[in-house]
Design a protein around this motif. Sequence first.
Motif, PDB file in Angstrom:
ATOM      1  N   LEU A 179      29.522  60.097 -35.034  1.00  0.00           N
ATOM      2  CA  LEU A 179      28.073  60.080 -34.844  1.00  0.00           C
ATOM      3  C   LEU A 179      27.543  58.688 -34.496  1.00  0.00           C
ATOM      4  N   ASP A 180      27.607  57.753 -35.448  1.00  0.00           N
ATOM      5  CA  ASP A 180      27.015  56.432 -35.256  1.00  0.00           C
ATOM      6  C   ASP A 180      27.724  55.636 -34.172  1.00  0.00           C
ATOM      7  N   SER A 181      26.955  55.118 -33.239  1.00  0.00           N
ATOM      8  CA  SER A 181      27.444  54.306 -32.113  1.00  0.00           C
ATOM      9  C   SER A 181      28.289  55.107 -31.131  1.00  0.00           C
ATOM     10  N   THR A 182      28.406  56.415 -31.352  1.00  0.00           N
ATOM     11  CA  THR A 182      29.090  57.299 -30.404  1.00  0.00           C
ATOM     12  C   THR A 182      28.073  58.245 -29.789  1.00  0.00           C
ATOM     13  N   GLU A 240      22.432  55.819 -31.607  1.00  0.00           N
ATOM     14  CA  GLU A 240      22.266  54.413 -31.960  1.00  0.00           C
ATOM     15  C   GLU A 240      20.871  54.236 -32.538  1.00  0.00           C
ATOM     16  N   PRO A 241      20.659  53.226 -33.377  1.00  0.00           N
ATOM     17  CA  PRO A 241      19.319  53.017 -33.938  1.00  0.00           C
ATOM     18  C   PRO A 241      18.356  52.512 -32.871  1.00  0.00           C
ATOM     19  N   THR A 242      17.097  52.891 -33.009  1.00  0.00           N
ATOM     20  CA  THR A 242      16.092  52.403 -32.080  1.00  0.00           C
ATOM     21  C   THR A 242      15.647  50.989 -32.437  1.00  0.00           C
ATOM     22  N   ARG A 288      18.353  57.332 -31.436  1.00  0.00           N
ATOM     23  CA  ARG A 288      18.272  57.941 -30.102  1.00  0.00           C
ATOM     24  C   ARG A 288      19.690  58.205 -29.616  1.00  0.00           C
ATOM     25  N   PHE A 289      19.804  59.086 -28.639  1.00  0.00           N
ATOM     26  CA  PHE A 289      21.115  59.352 -28.056  1.00  0.00           C
ATOM     27  C   PHE A 289      21.613  58.119 -27.311  1.00  0.00           C
ATOM     28  N   ARG A 290      22.911  57.886 -27.400  1.00  0.00           N
ATOM     29  CA  ARG A 290      23.525  56.868 -26.558  1.00  0.00           C
ATOM     30  C   ARG A 290      23.663  57.421 -25.139  1.00  0.00           C
ATOM     31  N   PRO A 291      23.816  56.558 -24.144  1.00  0.00           N
ATOM     32  CA  PRO A 291      23.901  57.027 -22.758  1.00  0.00           C
ATOM     33  C   PRO A 291      24.969  58.120 -22.573  1.00  0.00           C
ATOM     34  N   GLY A 292      24.549  59.236 -22.034  1.00  0.00           N
ATOM     35  CA  GLY A 292      25.469  60.330 -21.736  1.00  0.00           C
ATOM     36  C   GLY A 292      25.810  61.213 -22.913  1.00  0.00           C
ATOM     37  N   ALA A 293      25.343  60.880 -24.116  1.00  0.00           N
ATOM     38  CA  ALA A 293      25.778  61.606 -25.310  1.00  0.00           C
ATOM     39  C   ALA A 293      25.273  63.043 -25.353  1.00  0.00           C
ATOM     40  N   ALA A 321      16.753  64.393 -36.505  1.00  0.00           N
ATOM     41  CA  ALA A 321      15.887  63.600 -35.626  1.00  0.00           C
ATOM     42  C   ALA A 321      16.302  63.747 -34.171  1.00  0.00           C
ATOM     43  N   LEU A 322      17.588  63.920 -33.930  1.00  0.00           N
ATOM     44  CA  LEU A 322      18.104  64.096 -32.567  1.00  0.00           C
ATOM     45  C   LEU A 322      18.011  65.542 -32.085  1.00  0.00           C
ATOM     46  N   GLY A 323      17.739  66.448 -33.013  1.00  0.00           N
ATOM     47  CA  GLY A 323      17.664  67.860 -32.657  1.00  0.00           C
ATOM     48  C   GLY A 323      19.011  68.530 -32.483  1.00  0.00           C
ATOM     49  N   ILE A 324      20.049  68.002 -33.151  1.00  0.00           N
ATOM     50  CA  ILE A 324      21.393  68.572 -32.991  1.00  0.00           C
ATOM     51  C   ILE A 324      22.022  68.957 -34.332  1.00  0.00           C
ATOM     52  N   ALA A 325      21.185  69.231 -35.322  1.00  0.00           N
ATOM     53  CA  ALA A 325      21.716  69.597 -36.635  1.00  0.00           C
ATOM     54  C   ALA A 325      22.567  70.860 -36.573  1.00  0.00           C
ATOM     55  N   ASP A 326      22.247  71.754 -35.621  1.00  0.00           N
ATOM     56  CA  ASP A 326      22.983  73.018 -35.500  1.00  0.00           C
ATOM     57  C   ASP A 326      23.898  73.039 -34.278  1.00  0.00           C
ATOM     58  N   ALA A 327      24.196  71.869 -33.740  1.00  0.00           N
ATOM     59  CA  ALA A 327      24.978  71.809 -32.498  1.00  0.00           C
ATOM     60  C   ALA A 327      26.486  71.849 -32.724  1.00  0.00           C
TER      61      ALA A 327
END
Length: 225
Positions: A11-14, A17-19, A96-101, A131-137
């Motif tokens: 998850l983190d840095s993959t 990333e923090p805003t 926030r999402f990292r680029p392409g994540a 917060a990213l909207g992917i809790a159920d992803a």
Amino acid sequence: MAAYDAICFDLDSTLCEPTRDPATLLEATFERADCEPFCTPTDLRAAIPALPTAETDREFFDQLFVEVARRAGADPALAPTLADHYLDLQDPTAVRFRPGAEAALEHARDRAQVGLITNGGRPTQTKKLEALGIADAFDVRVFTDPGKGIHPKPDAAPFERALAGLEATPETAIHVGDSLHADIAGANAMGIDSAWIDTGHEGLDGVDHEPTYELASLEAFETIV
């Protein structure tokens, strides 16, 4: 390009990333503690592999500041105060999402079972996912929980838990992460293919943990899966 039955992500840095700028957060932490800064975010990251397993986020940051203080020749007794202020200033939802994540996650879900393997506790990491909207992803989510025998990566337990939940074998799985120490070494030891996201914080020179794939960002994920 390879086909997999299971695709796992850190998850983190993959994926995120923090805003808030990490250097700003650390500077504010030292200001609140009313002491001179003795480390940088890079120093914090470099100290993580040396830490013992922590039961909670509070214990983790206490140990982290003790270690960086020791390395800097500062007073380790400052660690509890710094850990308190650091956690108080942190906002797990400010991510926030990292680029392409986001696209990589959707691409993975179209092709295989998808798992999350994160070196963080359930309460904090779940806030980030929501917060990213992917809790159920994810079909399986594995959080650090030493009390239940799930120690942080590179320990085998989180990988084993994810594979069991996904009903996959190491030979049919891939793990994607940014940490050579935690993600790549852990996956390699399990016989799982690995994809390393180069965030600029680590380098492969002199490192024993060679990933199956090396990506500049998750924008290139579709070239390997």
